[in-house]
Design a protein around this motif. Structure first.
Motif, short mmCIF file in Angstrom:
data_model
loop_
_atom_site.label_atom_id
_atom_site.label_comp_id
_atom_site.label_asym_id
_atom_site.label_seq_id
_atom_site.Cartn_x
_atom_site.Cartn_y
_atom_site.Cartn_z
N ARG A 199 0.83 -1.21 0.00
CA ARG A 199 0.00 0.00 0.00
C ARG A 199 0.86 1.26 0.00
O ARG A 199 0.44 2.31 -0.47
CB ARG A 199 -0.93 -0.01 1.21
N GLY A 200 2.06 1.14 0.54
CA GLY A 200 2.97 2.28 0.56
C GLY A 200 3.86 2.39 -0.66
O GLY A 200 4.69 3.29 -0.75
N THR A 201 3.68 1.49 -1.62
CA THR A 201 4.55 1.41 -2.78
C THR A 201 4.01 2.21 -3.96
O THR A 201 2.80 2.23 -4.22
CB THR A 201 4.71 -0.07 -3.21
N SER A 202 4.93 2.85 -4.67
CA SER A 202 4.62 3.47 -5.96
C SER A 202 5.35 2.65 -7.02
O SER A 202 6.57 2.76 -7.17
CB SER A 202 5.09 4.92 -6.00
N PRO A 203 4.66 1.76 -7.73
CA PRO A 203 5.35 0.80 -8.61
C PRO A 203 5.95 1.45 -9.86
O PRO A 203 5.22 1.89 -10.75
CB PRO A 203 4.26 -0.21 -8.98
N ILE A 204 7.26 1.50 -9.91
CA ILE A 204 7.95 2.06 -11.07
C ILE A 204 7.53 1.34 -12.34
O ILE A 204 7.37 1.95 -13.41
CB ILE A 204 9.48 1.97 -10.88
N LYS A 205 7.33 0.04 -12.21
CA LYS A 205 7.01 -0.76 -13.41
C LYS A 205 5.70 -0.32 -14.06
O LYS A 205 5.54 -0.48 -15.26
CB LYS A 205 7.00 -2.25 -13.08
N LEU A 206 4.77 0.26 -13.31
CA LEU A 206 3.54 0.75 -13.91
C LEU A 206 3.86 1.78 -15.00
O LEU A 206 3.36 1.68 -16.13
CB LEU A 206 2.65 1.39 -12.84
N TYR A 207 4.69 2.74 -14.68
CA TYR A 207 5.01 3.82 -15.61
C TYR A 207 5.92 3.32 -16.74
O TYR A 207 5.82 3.81 -17.87
CB TYR A 207 5.65 4.97 -14.85
N GLU A 208 6.79 2.36 -16.44
CA GLU A 208 7.65 1.80 -17.48
C GLU A 208 6.83 0.99 -18.49
O GLU A 208 7.06 1.09 -19.70
CB GLU A 208 8.74 0.94 -16.83
N TYR A 209 5.90 0.19 -18.00
CA TYR A 209 5.01 -0.55 -18.90
C TYR A 209 4.24 0.41 -19.81
O TYR A 209 4.13 0.19 -21.02
CB TYR A 209 3.99 -1.36 -18.10
N LEU A 210 3.67 1.45 -19.20
CA LEU A 210 2.88 2.40 -19.98
C LEU A 210 3.74 3.12 -21.01
O LEU A 210 3.31 3.36 -22.14
CB LEU A 210 2.20 3.40 -19.05
N ALA A 211 4.98 3.46 -20.63
CA ALA A 211 5.89 4.11 -21.57
C ALA A 211 6.16 3.20 -22.77
O ALA A 211 6.38 3.68 -23.89
CB ALA A 211 7.19 4.48 -20.88
N ALA A 212 6.15 1.89 -22.54
CA ALA A 212 6.35 0.92 -23.61
C ALA A 212 5.11 0.74 -24.47
O ALA A 212 5.13 -0.02 -25.45
CB ALA A 212 6.77 -0.42 -23.02
N GLY A 213 4.01 1.45 -24.11
CA GLY A 213 2.77 1.33 -24.88
C GLY A 213 1.95 0.10 -24.54
O GLY A 213 1.06 -0.28 -25.30
N LEU A 214 2.23 -0.50 -23.37
CA LEU A 214 1.54 -1.73 -22.98
C LEU A 214 0.40 -1.44 -22.00
O LEU A 214 0.60 -0.69 -21.02
CB LEU A 214 2.51 -2.69 -22.29
N PRO A 215 -0.77 -2.05 -22.20
CA PRO A 215 -1.80 -1.98 -21.17
C PRO A 215 -1.36 -2.82 -19.96
O PRO A 215 -0.58 -3.76 -20.10
CB PRO A 215 -3.02 -2.60 -21.85
N VAL A 216 -1.87 -2.45 -18.79
CA VAL A 216 -1.43 -3.06 -17.54
C VAL A 216 -2.62 -3.60 -16.76
O VAL A 216 -3.64 -2.91 -16.62
CB VAL A 216 -0.69 -2.01 -16.66
#
Length: 370
Positions: A283-300
């Motif tokens: 709950r305290g995490t901001s997942p870097i991978k969310l933004y990296e996936y989106l930058a790659a044009g991938l739905p999450v």
């Protein structure tokens, strides 16, 4: 005193994370950056485009802590290394100091510094199972008292550190947008080359497979997507029971990969996932991978984490903790992906967009003395 010189303290020889990107933002903005870190004899730093000067002190091999004849010496040497690295950090001549390590006893002894001190709070440290919550809570409280600014990556941490609200700034994680945006161009090339062949669709996860990784959920999702290939990229720290939950014919473990390889791996995927067990830590995490996936044009498709839910949008980000719904969203988003919208969100969440306003604020503090 050096102007526009930053000193960072914490582990460096780990997979590319927030401190590495903070250093990159500072370097691109014209700062001198020095990092003070301890390392193991076999540790290697991530390969990055922007490289600060890193000052190391080296630890003894971990196995020496397990042997009765050497355990005492190993513990003594570890304390000496920790003290030495921290002393190097606080004695450096910088105009900005950033502490991004887990709070420890040394951090309670920070005296006067030539520039502002930022505590970059990247996790709910008390929630890690391998640390004693009581001492960490006390160390963090005293560090917050001393810090001039406290950056937090999540609203959960902002609420937790509310007693210091005047110092706290919400600075969530972001993405190295140009690095990961390359994946979309690579994907278009791969698609053009494979016009005559149809392979399985791919669901990908990039990151550590540790105790927060929901192996049960992933195993059941893979079972419900027999025509898909599930790719797990990253170091595996799971126990035997969780590994059995991932024993599926369509799950592939690709192991740890270099940062430079990640765009190519994401280019091969159709959907990305963040399957985490919800806890105070997550709950305290901001997942870097969310933004990296989106930058790659991938739905999450992700577990319903507080820092992910605000981005929920059809064909872009979906949240579920039930394997049936999770698998349904994977198929739905693969069929109706919106790569333009994914990248639009990621572009607004670049590391420059995250860090530069916060850096400007502490720079102004240094100039005005407030």
């Amino acid at each position: 005193m050096l102007r526009r010189a930053a000193s960072l303290y914490g582990f460096w020889n780990i997979i590319a994370q927030r401190p590495h990107h903070l250093a990159g933002v500072l370097l691109r903005a014209g700062w001198q950056v020095d990092v003070f870190s301890q390392r193991g004899m076999r540790d290697t730093p991530p390969v990055l485009n922007d490289r600060p000067r890193v000052h190391y002190r080296t630890k003894l091999p971990g196995r020496l802590h397990k042997w009765p004849l050497t355990a005492g010496i190993a513990r003594w040497h570890k304390r000496r290394v920790e003290h030495g690295v921290f002393s190097d950090f606080v004695s450096s001549r910088a105009s900005l100091f950033v502490y991004y390590h887990r709070p420890h006893e040394q951090s309670t002894r920070i005296g006067a510094l030539p520039g502002p001190l930022v505590y970059d709070c990247v996790d709910d440290w008390e929630a890690f199972g391998y640390v004693s919550a009581g001492p960490v809570r006390d160390y963090e409280r005293r560090l917050c008292d001393r810090a001039d600014r406290i950056w937090v990556v999540s609203r959960h941490l902002q609420e937790k550190l509310a007693p210091w609200r005047d110092k706290v700034r919400y600075v969530p994680n972001g993405a190295d947008y140009p690095h990961f945006a390359r994946a979309r161009a690579l994907r278009e090339t791969i698609t053009a080359e494979r016009k005559t062949s149809v392979g399985p669709r791919r669901l990908i996860y990039v990151g550590a497979l540790a105790h927060w990784f929901d192996a049960r959920l992933v195993g059941e999702v893979a079972e419900r997507l027999p025509g898909w290939q599930v790719l797990l990229v990253g170091p595996c720290l799971l126990d035997e029971q969780k590994m059995r939950q991932l024993d599926r014919d369509n799950i592939r473990f690709l192991g740890r990969r270099d940062y430079q390889e990640l765009p190519g791996l994401l280019a091969e995927a159709d959907v990305a996932m963040i399957p985490f067990v919800l806890s105070d830590l997550i709950r305290g995490t901001s997942p870097i991978k969310l933004y990296e996936y989106l930058a790659a044009g991938l739905p999450v498709v992700a577990s319903p984490m507080p820092e992910v839910l605000p981005y929920s949008e059809s064909g872009v980000v979906g949240c579920a903790d039930d394997p049936v719904q999770f698998a349904r969203l994977v198929e739905e988003y693969a069929a109706a992906a919106r790569p333009d919208r994914c990248q639009e969100i990621a572009r607004a969440c670049s590391w420059d967009a995250r860090f530069l306003p916060a850096i400007d604020e502490v720079s102004a503090m240094a100039r005005t003395g407030r």
